[in-house]
Design a protein around this motif. Structure first.
Motif, mmCIF file in Angstrom:
data_model
loop_
_atom_site.group_PDB
_atom_site.id
_atom_site.type_symbol
_atom_site.label_atom_id
_atom_site.label_comp_id
_atom_site.label_asym_id
_atom_site.label_seq_id
_atom_site.Cartn_x
_atom_site.Cartn_y
_atom_site.Cartn_z
ATOM 1 N N ALA A 16 88.987 -44.058 -60.121
ATOM 2 C CA ALA A 16 89.429 -45.078 -60.697
ATOM 3 C C ALA A 16 88.197 -45.329 -61.714
ATOM 4 C CB ALA A 16 89.385 -46.108 -60.146
ATOM 5 N N PHE A 17 86.981 -44.480 -61.116
ATOM 6 C CA PHE A 17 85.411 -45.322 -62.099
ATOM 7 C C PHE A 17 85.148 -43.553 -62.622
ATOM 8 C CE2 PHE A 17 83.371 -48.603 -60.934
ATOM 9 C CZ PHE A 17 83.847 -48.972 -59.915
ATOM 10 N N GLU A 18 86.454 -42.811 -63.162
ATOM 11 C CA GLU A 18 86.153 -41.567 -64.128
ATOM 12 C C GLU A 18 85.709 -41.193 -65.199
ATOM 13 O OE1 GLU A 18 89.577 -38.016 -63.870
ATOM 14 O OE2 GLU A 18 87.851 -37.478 -62.108
ATOM 15 N N GLY A 19 86.282 -42.514 -65.911
ATOM 16 C CA GLY A 19 86.164 -43.077 -67.579
ATOM 17 C C GLY A 19 85.153 -44.276 -67.552
ATOM 18 N N ILE A 20 84.311 -44.758 -66.530
ATOM 19 C CA ILE A 20 83.179 -45.781 -66.616
ATOM 20 C C ILE A 20 82.367 -45.163 -67.688
ATOM 21 C CG2 ILE A 20 82.525 -47.665 -65.471
ATOM 22 C CD1 ILE A 20 86.015 -48.097 -65.920
ATOM 23 N N ASP A 21 81.851 -46.245 -68.023
ATOM 24 C CA ASP A 21 80.509 -45.796 -68.307
ATOM 25 C C ASP A 21 79.805 -46.325 -67.890
ATOM 26 O OD1 ASP A 21 78.532 -45.748 -70.089
ATOM 27 O OD2 ASP A 21 78.821 -47.326 -71.396
ATOM 28 N N GLY A 22 78.401 -45.607 -67.676
ATOM 29 C CA GLY A 22 77.221 -45.720 -66.301
ATOM 30 C C GLY A 22 76.683 -46.806 -66.987
ATOM 31 N N ASP A 23 76.705 -47.671 -68.168
ATOM 32 C CA ASP A 23 76.054 -48.610 -68.444
ATOM 33 C C ASP A 23 76.726 -49.877 -69.132
ATOM 34 O OD1 ASP A 23 73.240 -47.175 -69.571
ATOM 35 O OD2 ASP A 23 74.164 -46.552 -71.281
ATOM 36 N N THR A 24 77.475 -49.866 -68.497
ATOM 37 C CA THR A 24 78.769 -51.053 -68.080
ATOM 38 C C THR A 24 78.516 -51.555 -67.291
ATOM 39 O OG1 THR A 24 80.599 -49.726 -68.072
ATOM 40 C CG2 THR A 24 80.693 -52.209 -68.273
ATOM 41 N N ASP A 25 77.675 -53.184 -67.220
ATOM 42 C CA ASP A 25 77.013 -54.013 -66.961
ATOM 43 C C ASP A 25 77.927 -54.412 -65.994
ATOM 44 O OD1 ASP A 25 74.648 -54.497 -68.752
ATOM 45 O OD2 ASP A 25 75.942 -56.123 -69.839
ATOM 46 N N SER A 26 77.100 -54.562 -64.327
ATOM 47 C CA SER A 26 77.836 -55.333 -63.340
ATOM 48 C C SER A 26 78.434 -56.510 -64.053
ATOM 49 C CB SER A 26 76.398 -55.166 -62.232
ATOM 50 O OG SER A 26 77.431 -56.582 -60.945
ATOM 51 N N ASP A 27 79.284 -57.272 -63.333
ATOM 52 C CA ASP A 27 78.879 -58.712 -62.831
ATOM 53 C C ASP A 27 78.346 -59.356 -61.978
ATOM 54 O OD1 ASP A 27 80.388 -56.991 -60.592
ATOM 55 O OD2 ASP A 27 81.137 -59.081 -59.946
ATOM 56 N N ILE A 28 77.312 -60.602 -62.105
ATOM 57 C CA ILE A 28 76.635 -60.760 -61.440
ATOM 58 C C ILE A 28 76.486 -62.443 -60.842
ATOM 59 C CG2 ILE A 28 74.109 -61.849 -61.589
ATOM 60 C CD1 ILE A 28 74.632 -58.615 -61.975
ATOM 61 N N TYR A 29 77.205 -62.407 -60.049
ATOM 62 C CA TYR A 29 77.644 -64.027 -59.041
ATOM 63 C C TYR A 29 79.093 -63.916 -59.879
ATOM 64 C CZ TYR A 29 73.927 -62.956 -56.178
ATOM 65 O OH TYR A 29 72.805 -62.127 -54.887
ATOM 66 N N GLY A 30 80.029 -63.142 -59.659
ATOM 67 C CA GLY A 30 81.600 -64.152 -60.056
ATOM 68 C C GLY A 30 81.396 -64.375 -61.875
ATOM 69 N N ASN A 31 80.005 -64.134 -62.484
ATOM 70 C CA ASN A 31 79.982 -63.837 -63.761
ATOM 71 C C ASN A 31 79.517 -62.616 -64.291
ATOM 72 O OD1 ASN A 31 79.650 -66.951 -64.141
ATOM 73 N ND2 ASN A 31 77.371 -66.929 -63.116
ATOM 74 N N GLY A 32 80.105 -63.150 -66.081
ATOM 75 C CA GLY A 32 79.955 -61.477 -66.823
ATOM 76 C C GLY A 32 81.199 -61.012 -67.429
ATOM 77 N N LYS A 33 81.274 -59.993 -68.661
ATOM 78 C CA LYS A 33 82.386 -59.876 -69.493
ATOM 79 C C LYS A 33 83.096 -58.622 -68.055
ATOM 80 C CE LYS A 33 83.691 -57.093 -72.974
ATOM 81 N NZ LYS A 33 84.444 -57.312 -72.886
ATOM 82 N N LEU A 34 83.022 -57.630 -67.235
ATOM 83 C CA LEU A 34 84.108 -57.476 -66.141
ATOM 84 C C LEU A 34 84.504 -58.425 -65.488
ATOM 85 C CD1 LEU A 34 82.405 -54.027 -64.721
ATOM 86 C CD2 LEU A 34 84.092 -55.367 -63.149
ATOM 87 N N ILE A 35 83.748 -58.695 -64.587
ATOM 88 C CA ILE A 35 85.050 -60.020 -63.792
ATOM 89 C C ILE A 35 85.533 -60.478 -64.912
ATOM 90 C CG2 ILE A 35 82.637 -61.530 -63.601
ATOM 91 C CD1 ILE A 35 84.530 -61.688 -60.729
ATOM 92 N N GLU A 36 85.267 -61.497 -65.237
ATOM 93 C CA GLU A 36 85.357 -62.577 -66.934
ATOM 94 C C GLU A 36 86.943 -61.620 -67.563
ATOM 95 O OE1 GLU A 36 82.663 -64.689 -68.645
ATOM 96 O OE2 GLU A 36 81.171 -65.059 -67.063
ATOM 97 N N ASP A 37 86.747 -60.308 -67.751
ATOM 98 C CA ASP A 37 88.243 -59.504 -68.544
ATOM 99 C C ASP A 37 89.467 -59.234 -67.481
ATOM 100 O OD1 ASP A 37 86.627 -60.116 -71.229
ATOM 101 O OD2 ASP A 37 85.960 -57.562 -70.603
ATOM 102 N N PHE A 38 88.527 -59.117 -66.362
ATOM 103 C CA PHE A 38 89.845 -58.944 -65.548
ATOM 104 C C PHE A 38 90.675 -60.370 -65.322
ATOM 105 C CE2 PHE A 38 90.970 -57.729 -61.128
ATOM 106 C CZ PHE A 38 92.721 -57.043 -61.882
ATOM 107 N N GLN A 39 90.159 -61.087 -64.085
ATOM 108 C CA GLN A 39 90.356 -62.708 -64.665
ATOM 109 C C GLN A 39 91.051 -63.578 -65.189
ATOM 110 O OE1 GLN A 39 87.033 -63.970 -61.076
ATOM 111 N NE2 GLN A 39 87.014 -64.946 -63.298
#
Lengths: 364, 364
Positions: free
Chosen positions: A32-55
């Motif tokens: 699942a992480f093969e194509g993921i850029d290491g610089d992608t920001d973590s979600d932080i306590y429910g906030n951030g692009k990664l979690i908000e986009d998926f939601q």
């Protein structure tokens, strides 16, 4: 320590395991992480692009205003029922006697939320419109599980679902969907997820059943509902600083498998037929309505386990990872089809079922 | 949506961020899994070699009979207090007014477990032996946080800790350690983790503070206690089918950083001195006792933020990711040192503090 389970070990050794989409190994994450850029920001306590986009993506897919990512369905569903209970000022909620909350969660709903379940229907059948119509108790919420997993994955007709939803609306009862296997039932209904979810006030879906992810769940509904669910997520200890290991993998396997459910369903129908031709075996339901069903055997678990161990060894076909005792003369196991099925050469599979039938005839 | 935080954004752009061990990015996970064999079996609902080995390792490190891995400290600690409350048949538990359970968990302890906290000590100082001695309420458990994070990371003398533990034993009060930053305080005490934990009946430690992992926690104690904690973990929705993303990374960063805490502590002492030389800035405590401290400024947040933004731009040094308002004339921020500090050229850092002091003098 986990108890040794010889049939699981034997299953994992077979070159042709029949069920599921793969082993529960770290490879699930690595892929699942093969194509993921290491610089992608973590979600932080429910906030951030990664979690908000998926939601946002899942809210759109489910046709709901908002969606919130949870580490588990156990957490998401207790919270859904608690919110409806608080909103309506009623401590009772209705669900099936074999509901996940009733049999797999160590009574979390009662111990943590002090809610009182009303058990609708008998253990061995679906909740019907008349069960709901005849319910005397004043409940805040009715939880329906589509499919009803513990009875082999059964489904009501869509028209009955619509009638139940209408009745709940009229009676002021919130309707919650336990959609742990929602993606899997869409081919049978011939509906989109949004069309099914439109009947429900709130919806939970899982990413490690048919989707085959690592873990994780989405709870979807109106904005006020989901905002309150975030407060309860914090209270439960589920508002982790970083949930991205589950979010990234859920998204990856959702994209990979959301379009495959009709194929898995067809595989289940084919395989159920093979089981039903064997002496003393019977699938439940007889004709599956999704990628899963149960197989009931009229012999004891103690008899069936060594027979299966031999079969796995002789044929290389792994039929199931587990067998559950019912009583001294019967047992059952669950079958859930995924990516693995189509890799199995059909003649090998047919030979295995021929041999299985011979062995079953031999012990009679 | 997260609120924009210009100082966080500016901090993340600096070539020399001073605090922490790295960005909260997916790289944390990728690095931890680099050497992991894809065939490694997942843990399954709390069972399996991967989770059992790590739990056994942490139990040994903490000198406790058993340890259980949890997705979060919020979950682990509520459960610890609930278990002691049930065992002693008392609904009250004592802790500091700025305890994590009191200010960061949306009252989960009260809303889910109906426990009633007794707040010991004043907000701006540590709990003392006489606070415990003078406590009138009959509590099941006293929670001590080492260090007391919200007052800059302060620690009682080890002798006072021993006296509190003895008093609790005499009075039949269970003693629980909030050890979110336990690893970080060991150099100051000059003790092993097991020596500190021996004073406590139950212990929680975290893997994403000084250890710098992704998320995850360990709850340790006697076997009966930890077995009961697994039931509550299931009830809370924390008994995930797979926790390995957090376990593997916790283990990886634990091994990488457990021996580095004295270095981070020395860095904190050095850096606190630089802050204390600046007009209007004061660290709390004045001399740090671990890798963290708070910096209090006698100017408003509105004044300090643009000053820091300029400083980051002019020097490339990122001092903090966040500034918290106290009132119209003061603000503070937390400093926590990790792997990044030693990469910063000392002359650059000294220049930055010289410039910071000039800027602060300028606004006075």
């Amino acid at each position: 320590m986990a108890q040794a389970n010889p049939i699981l070990e034997a299953f994992n050794q077979t070159p042709y395991p029949v069920t599921g989409s793969g082993k529960f190994s770290v490879r699930l994450l690595l892929e699942a992480f093969e194509g993921i850029d290491g610089d992608t920001d973590s979600d932080i306590y429910g906030n951030g692009k990664l979690i908000e986009d998926f939601q946002a993506k899942m809210a759109a897919f489910l046709g709901k205003e908002r969606a919130v990512f949870f580490p588990s369905g156990t957490m998401a569903q207790q919270i859904a029922l608690r919110i409806w209970s608080d909103e309506l000022g009623k401590k009772k909620v209705a669900y099936h006697p074999l509901c996940h909350l009733e049999i797999h969660e160590k009574d979390g709903l009662k111990e943590l939320h002090h809610l009182e379940p009303v058990l609708l229907a008998d253990k061995d059948r679906l909740i019907t419109l008349s069960d709901v119509g005849n319910m005397k108790e004043d409940v805040a919420c009715l939880l329906l599980e589509l499919p009803q997993r513990e009875i082999g994955g059964q489904l009501p007709a869509f028209e009955e679902l619509e009638a139940v939803a209408e009745l709940c609306r009229k009676r002021g009862i919130k309707l919650h969907l336990d959609g742990a296997r929602l993606f899997e039932v869409l081919p049978y209904y011939g509906k989109t997820a949004a069309e099914v979810c439109a009947l429900f006030d709130s919806v939970y879906v899982s990413f490690y059943k048919g989707i085959g992810g690592i873990a994780g769940a989405i709870l979807a509904g109106g904005e006020a509902f989901t905002e309150t669910s975030k407060i309860w997520k914090r209270r439960h200890g589920g508002d982790l600083i970083s949930l991205y290991p589950y979010i990234v993998s859920s998204d990856y396997y959702f994209e990979r498998r959301k379009g495959e459910m009709a194929k898995y369903y067809a595989a289940a129908m084919e395989l159920a037929e093979l089981y039903n031709r064997c002496t003393g075996l019977k699938t439940k339901p007889e004709v599956p309505v999704l990628n899963m069903f149960h197989v009931h055997a009229d012999v004891s678990k103690e008899t069936l386990v060594p027979l299966f161990l031999d079969l796995y060894k002789e044929t290389g076909i792994g039929l199931t990872r587990n067998i559950n005792a019912i009583n001294e003369t019967s047992c059952y196991f669950e079958v859930s089809l995924g990516e693995r099925y189509e890799a199995i050469p059909k003649p090998l599979l047919q030979d295995a079922f021929r041999l299985l039938n011979e062995k079953l005839n031999h012990i009679k």
